[in-house]
Design a protein around this motif. Structure first.
Motif, PDB file in Angstrom:
ATOM      1  N   PHE A  97       0.783  -1.439  -0.246  1.00  0.00           N
ATOM      2  CA  PHE A  97       0.415  -0.071   0.190  1.00  0.00           C
ATOM      3  C   PHE A  97       0.913   1.455  -0.040  1.00  0.00           C
ATOM      4  CE2 PHE A  97      -3.358  -2.845   1.149  1.00  0.00           C
ATOM      5  CZ  PHE A  97      -4.351  -2.163   0.207  1.00  0.00           C
ATOM      6  N   LEU A  98       1.428   1.387   0.853  1.00  0.00           N
ATOM      7  CA  LEU A  98       2.780   2.160   0.441  1.00  0.00           C
ATOM      8  C   LEU A  98       3.302   3.202  -0.875  1.00  0.00           C
ATOM      9  CD1 LEU A  98       5.005   4.579   1.558  1.00  0.00           C
ATOM     10  CD2 LEU A  98       6.404   2.746   2.259  1.00  0.00           C
ATOM     11  N   ASN A  99       4.137   1.631  -1.597  1.00  0.00           N
ATOM     12  CA  ASN A  99       3.886   1.741  -2.521  1.00  0.00           C
ATOM     13  C   ASN A  99       3.049   2.241  -3.915  1.00  0.00           C
ATOM     14  OD1 ASN A  99       6.840   1.437  -4.640  1.00  0.00           O
ATOM     15  ND2 ASN A  99       6.481  -0.711  -5.058  1.00  0.00           N
ATOM     16  N   ASN A 100       1.989   1.301  -3.769  1.00  0.00           N
ATOM     17  CA  ASN A 100       0.422   2.180  -4.553  1.00  0.00           C
ATOM     18  C   ASN A 100       0.664   3.910  -4.204  1.00  0.00           C
ATOM     19  OD1 ASN A 100      -1.337   0.758  -6.333  1.00  0.00           O
ATOM     20  ND2 ASN A 100      -2.874   2.230  -4.775  1.00  0.00           N
ATOM     21  N   TRP A 101       0.254   4.249  -2.857  1.00  0.00           N
ATOM     22  CA  TRP A 101       0.672   5.565  -2.659  1.00  0.00           C
ATOM     23  C   TRP A 101       1.844   6.498  -3.122  1.00  0.00           C
ATOM     24  CZ3 TRP A 101       3.327   8.274   1.864  1.00  0.00           C
ATOM     25  CH2 TRP A 101       3.421   9.243   2.305  1.00  0.00           C
ATOM     26  N   LEU A 102       2.850   5.886  -3.092  1.00  0.00           N
ATOM     27  CA  LEU A 102       4.241   6.168  -3.870  1.00  0.00           C
ATOM     28  C   LEU A 102       3.841   6.860  -5.239  1.00  0.00           C
ATOM     29  CD1 LEU A 102       7.142   5.174  -1.713  1.00  0.00           C
ATOM     30  CD2 LEU A 102       6.235   7.299  -1.130  1.00  0.00           C
ATOM     31  N   ILE A 103       3.447   6.148  -5.658  1.00  0.00           N
ATOM     32  CA  ILE A 103       3.127   5.971  -7.657  1.00  0.00           C
ATOM     33  C   ILE A 103       2.412   6.576  -7.360  1.00  0.00           C
ATOM     34  CG2 ILE A 103       2.601   4.638  -9.456  1.00  0.00           C
ATOM     35  CD1 ILE A 103       3.186   2.186  -8.093  1.00  0.00           C
ATOM     36  N   SER A 104       1.242   7.301  -6.842  1.00  0.00           N
ATOM     37  CA  SER A 104       0.416   8.417  -7.353  1.00  0.00           C
ATOM     38  C   SER A 104       0.852   9.197  -7.146  1.00  0.00           C
ATOM     39  CB  SER A 104      -0.845   8.626  -6.676  1.00  0.00           C
ATOM     40  OG  SER A 104      -0.815   8.173  -4.822  1.00  0.00           O
ATOM     41  N   ILE A 105       1.499   9.726  -6.150  1.00  0.00           N
ATOM     42  CA  ILE A 105       2.401  10.485  -5.495  1.00  0.00           C
ATOM     43  C   ILE A 105       3.507  11.146  -6.126  1.00  0.00           C
ATOM     44  CG2 ILE A 105       3.712  12.559  -3.720  1.00  0.00           C
ATOM     45  CD1 ILE A 105       2.424  10.871  -1.206  1.00  0.00           C
ATOM     46  N   SER A 106       4.529   9.835  -6.814  1.00  0.00           N
ATOM     47  CA  SER A 106       4.882  10.674  -8.019  1.00  0.00           C
ATOM     48  C   SER A 106       4.842  11.159  -8.930  1.00  0.00           C
ATOM     49  CB  SER A 106       5.899   9.733  -8.414  1.00  0.00           C
ATOM     50  OG  SER A 106       4.842   7.695  -9.113  1.00  0.00           O
ATOM     51  N   ARG A 107       3.276  10.623  -9.577  1.00  0.00           N
ATOM     52  CA  ARG A 107       2.467  11.410 -10.567  1.00  0.00           C
ATOM     53  C   ARG A 107       2.351  12.331 -10.748  1.00  0.00           C
ATOM     54  NH1 ARG A 107      -1.579   6.455 -12.875  1.00  0.00           N
ATOM     55  NH2 ARG A 107       0.089   5.070 -13.575  1.00  0.00           N
ATOM     56  N   GLN A 108       2.024  13.107  -9.218  1.00  0.00           N
ATOM     57  CA  GLN A 108       2.379  14.747  -9.420  1.00  0.00           C
ATOM     58  C   GLN A 108       3.509  15.333  -8.763  1.00  0.00           C
ATOM     59  OE1 GLN A 108       0.182  15.972  -9.832  1.00  0.00           O
ATOM     60  NE2 GLN A 108      -1.532  13.478  -9.747  1.00  0.00           N
ATOM     61  N   LYS A 109       4.672  14.785  -8.908  1.00  0.00           N
ATOM     62  CA  LYS A 109       6.015  14.673  -8.707  1.00  0.00           C
ATOM     63  C   LYS A 109       6.458  16.036  -7.654  1.00  0.00           C
ATOM     64  CE  LYS A 109       6.199  14.653 -13.336  1.00  0.00           C
ATOM     65  NZ  LYS A 109       7.345  13.328 -13.436  1.00  0.00           N
ATOM     66  N   HIS A 110       5.478  14.677  -6.280  1.00  0.00           N
ATOM     67  CA  HIS A 110       5.561  15.501  -4.832  1.00  0.00           C
ATOM     68  C   HIS A 110       6.709  14.253  -3.799  1.00  0.00           C
ATOM     69  CE1 HIS A 110       4.394  19.466  -4.837  1.00  0.00           C
ATOM     70  NE2 HIS A 110       3.009  18.918  -5.709  1.00  0.00           N
ATOM     71  N   HIS A 111       7.057  13.570  -4.786  1.00  0.00           N
ATOM     72  CA  HIS A 111       7.348  12.003  -3.814  1.00  0.00           C
ATOM     73  C   HIS A 111       8.975  12.733  -3.178  1.00  0.00           C
ATOM     74  CE1 HIS A 111       9.168  11.995  -8.308  1.00  0.00           C
ATOM     75  NE2 HIS A 111      10.422  11.443  -7.206  1.00  0.00           N
ATOM     76  N   GLU A 112       9.517  13.942  -2.931  1.00  0.00           N
ATOM     77  CA  GLU A 112      10.588  13.881  -3.192  1.00  0.00           C
ATOM     78  C   GLU A 112      10.775  14.133  -1.750  1.00  0.00           C
ATOM     79  OE1 GLU A 112      13.604  12.551  -4.155  1.00  0.00           O
ATOM     80  OE2 GLU A 112      13.603  12.835  -5.899  1.00  0.00           O
ATOM     81  N   LYS A 113       9.934  15.120  -1.066  1.00  0.00           N
ATOM     82  CA  LYS A 113       9.441  15.217   0.034  1.00  0.00           C
ATOM     83  C   LYS A 113       8.500  13.999   1.009  1.00  0.00           C
ATOM     84  CE  LYS A 113       7.723  19.461  -1.245  1.00  0.00           C
ATOM     85  NZ  LYS A 113       6.456  19.138  -3.137  1.00  0.00           N
ATOM     86  N   VAL A 114       8.581  13.103   0.442  1.00  0.00           N
ATOM     87  CA  VAL A 114       7.964  11.698   1.754  1.00  0.00           C
ATOM     88  C   VAL A 114       8.811  11.647   2.758  1.00  0.00           C
ATOM     89  CG1 VAL A 114       7.527   9.947   1.436  1.00  0.00           C
ATOM     90  CG2 VAL A 114       6.478  11.394  -0.221  1.00  0.00           C
ATOM     91  N   LEU A 115       8.194  11.125   3.687  1.00  0.00           N
ATOM     92  CA  LEU A 115       9.228  10.928   5.244  1.00  0.00           C
ATOM     93  C   LEU A 115       8.164  10.013   5.350  1.00  0.00           C
ATOM     94  CD1 LEU A 115      11.712  10.294   6.128  1.00  0.00           C
ATOM     95  CD2 LEU A 115      10.590  12.750   7.686  1.00  0.00           C
ATOM     96  N   VAL A 116       8.820   8.270   4.863  1.00  0.00           N
ATOM     97  CA  VAL A 116       8.556   7.382   5.869  1.00  0.00           C
ATOM     98  C   VAL A 116       8.879   7.281   7.294  1.00  0.00           C
ATOM     99  CG1 VAL A 116       7.378   4.464   5.449  1.00  0.00           C
ATOM    100  CG2 VAL A 116       8.039   6.082   3.578  1.00  0.00           C
TER     101      VAL A 116
END
Length: 380
Positions: A97-116
């Motif tokens: 589910f984390l990976n699924n969420w990250l895919i959707s965020i990367s499509r919006q170009k905001h994944h670089e600011k993600v902290l798990v």
């Protein structure tokens, strides 16, 4: 006269020996760079961004020999962009589910600011193996094999830590967005975070609101709000910090008990904190058409069609169970992992342990496979 005598000395050409010395110095520098640069590709020296080598963030000025020593302050500083961090808190069983969420965020170009925020060491090491520097564990670690479905003690233990994590990030000087990982981004939510409000959130009710509904703190018929604590944006303000401190207090006042008819979790405490800080915190209710609850989005086709194109973040709630959430995402075309894992900074993942969080099956496995589980934990 003394100055005139010194001029010829200053204007003399560099001697052969000096030129050789300069050449040797440059050669030594090249050798040192040749040795250091290959080493710097290691994640222990530089947190290389594997999704875009041409636009990788600058390397942090420290070395991590063991991710257990990686602090929240180091992690937040590394991932923050424009003073903002996007946070989730997740345990190893929910890695898909984390990976699924990250895919959707990367499509919006905001994944670089993600902290798990990893709730167990298995997830901490797995994420940082694939995406160095983007996961941190705040002790104590939780049991990765404990059930984490809604209503379980594992779920309560996980979610009850949430406000303190968010408060710690605010105290470090960053704005923070929190998401549960059973969410999917369809558009960029930051476009909706306008104004200088302290906190932004979504309503968790299924009752349909008008498109121009109020953005203040909502109330239900019995006067109790049902704001969702699974998607929150907090600015680094005194008002936001006050709300989080009150949220922490409310959670501590309601310890989990299996004997209670309605088992507690962090969301009622969040709503009580909102009410107790009214007029002290500047709140903003996000538009329902953009941030619907799962009870509305997945169960009201007519509303979905009427608001088509407006949906920003979809929350897969109002359903309990890992497999049930997975199937619902698949049925609605929102399970991205199978076909688009290459769009995630984590890439395609293979889980070591089973993707099963059902409480009864967890207990059965605990009775029958104690030794096997211990071996798997050692592998992780």
């Amino acid at each position: 006269m003394a100055q005139q005598q010194q001029r010829p000395i200053l204007n003399r050409p560099i001697s052969f020996i000096n030129r050789n010395g300069l050449f040797l110095l440059l050669l030594a520098l090249l050798v040192l760079l040749g040795v250091y640069l290959p080493l710097s590709e290691s994640p222990l020296f530089m947190f290389q961004n594997r999704t875009s080598s041409s636009s990788s963030p600058p390397s942090p000025p420290f070395v991590v020999s063991d991710w257990r020593d990686y602090s929240l302050a180091q992690a937040a500083k590394f991932v923050a962009k424009n003073g903002t961090v996007i946070v989730c808190a997740v345990s190893y069983p929910f890695l898909p589910f984390l990976n699924n969420w990250l895919i959707s965020i990367s499509r919006q170009k905001h994944h670089e600011k993600v902290l798990v925020i990893a709730e167990d060491y298995a997830l901490l090491y797995k994420v940082n193996e694939k995406w160095p520097g983007h996961a941190v564990l705040i002790p104590p670690a939780l049991d990765p094999k404990a059930a984490h479905h809604f209503g379980s003690q594992g779920f309560y233990n996980l979610t009850s830590r949430r406000p303190q994590h968010l408060l710690d990030i605010l105290e470090l000087g960053y704005n923070v967005m929190y998401n549960d990982v059973d969410m999917v981004w369809l558009q960029d939510p930051f476009k909706y975070l306008q104004g200088g409000h302290d906190v932004y959130f979504m309503d968790d009710m299924t009752a349909i609101k008008t498109l121009n509904h109020s953005h203040g703190l909502p109330t239900s018929r019995n006067g109790v709000t049902y704001v969702c604590s699974c998607m929150i944006f907090l600015r680094c303000t005194s008002g936001a910090k006050l709300l989080l401190k009150k949220w922490v207090e409310e959670i501590r006042a309601q310890p989990w008990s299996n004997t209670e008819a309605k088992k507690p979790h962090d969301q009622p405490a969040f709503n009580r904190a909102l009410h107790k800080t009214t007029h002290q915190v500047d709140v903003y209710l996000l538009p329902q058409s953009a941030f619907p609850s799962g009870g509305l989005y997945f169960k009201n086709k007519k509303w979905v069609n009427e608001t088509k194109g407006k949906h920003v973040i979809v929350h897969n709630n109002y359903i309990v169970g890992y497999n049930q959430k997975l199937k619902r995402f698949q049925d609605f075309g929102l399970w991205l992992v199978d076909d688009f894992s290459h769009e995630s900074p984590l890439g395609k993942l293979e889980l070591v342990q089973e993707q099963n969080t059902d409480e009864e099956k967890q207990k059965e496995r605990g009775r029958k496979q104690t030794e096997n589980r211990g071996q798997k934990q050692n592998i992780l």
